[in-house]
Every structure is written in structure tokens, then in C-alpha cells.
Scaffold this motif. Sequence first.
Motif: not given
Length: 128
Positions: A2, A18, A21, A40, A101-104, A106
Motif C-alpha cells: 500500500y 498487511d 482490520p 479511520t 483498502l482491501p475491505a471496509p 469492521a
Amino acid sequence: MYKGSCLCSTVKYEVRGDLGPAIYCHCSRCRKATATAFATNAAVAASDFVIIEGESSLKAFDSLPGVQRFFCSNCGSPIISRRDTMPEVVRLRLGTLDTPLPAPPAAHYFVASKAEWYEIHDGLPQFA
């Protein structure tokens, strides 16, 4: 990998591993540091976080004993925070990412101290 940067692009970084979360943090310190209803953030291994440009412009502020918040001294963008008790981890301010981002996010954390004018309307878990 990233990539990210501050608002003025003086500080540029890479995350060579990585992201933990993503979470919304509603604590009063994150609200003050970002001037928003929440920050965030994601935990990142300190060894995976690399400043590739502008390291001399990255300044630190001790927000609590043993807690430092790092920001660009030119534009003020918050980049990471670090705790002396957890030197192996930094908390990355995800708004500075230049790659997706790989995922929103959590969950919402520290909702007991959230801004009274902000209402949470999603179905994510909330933690006091």
C-alpha cells in the motif's frame, strides 16, 4: 503493498505488508487529532511501515505519556500513532492511503465517547 501520502505530498510512505482490520475510532483524542467525528485507522506492523520521502517533515506529538502521534509538519496531515508499550505496531490513519483498502471498516470503537452530534447508522459492531 500500500502507498500513502500527506495532503501536500511531502511525506510519502509504503506499507510493505498487511493492514489490520480497519476500524472507526470515536475516542476524544482521535476526534481532536482529526477534527472530525471519528478517525479511520488500521494496525500495521511497524517493520512494514516505511517512510519513502519526507521523513524530516514528519513530526511527533506526545498526546499521552507513551503515545506519540506523527503528522506532516508542512500540511498537518496525521499519518500514524505509536505506543511505547507496543513498539511493534503503528496505527495508520487510513485517510492518507493512496491505494484502495482491501475491505471496509469492521467496527466502531470508543462509542461511549463519540461526538454527541454524530449518529451511527450502519450495522457494524459497536464497542464502548
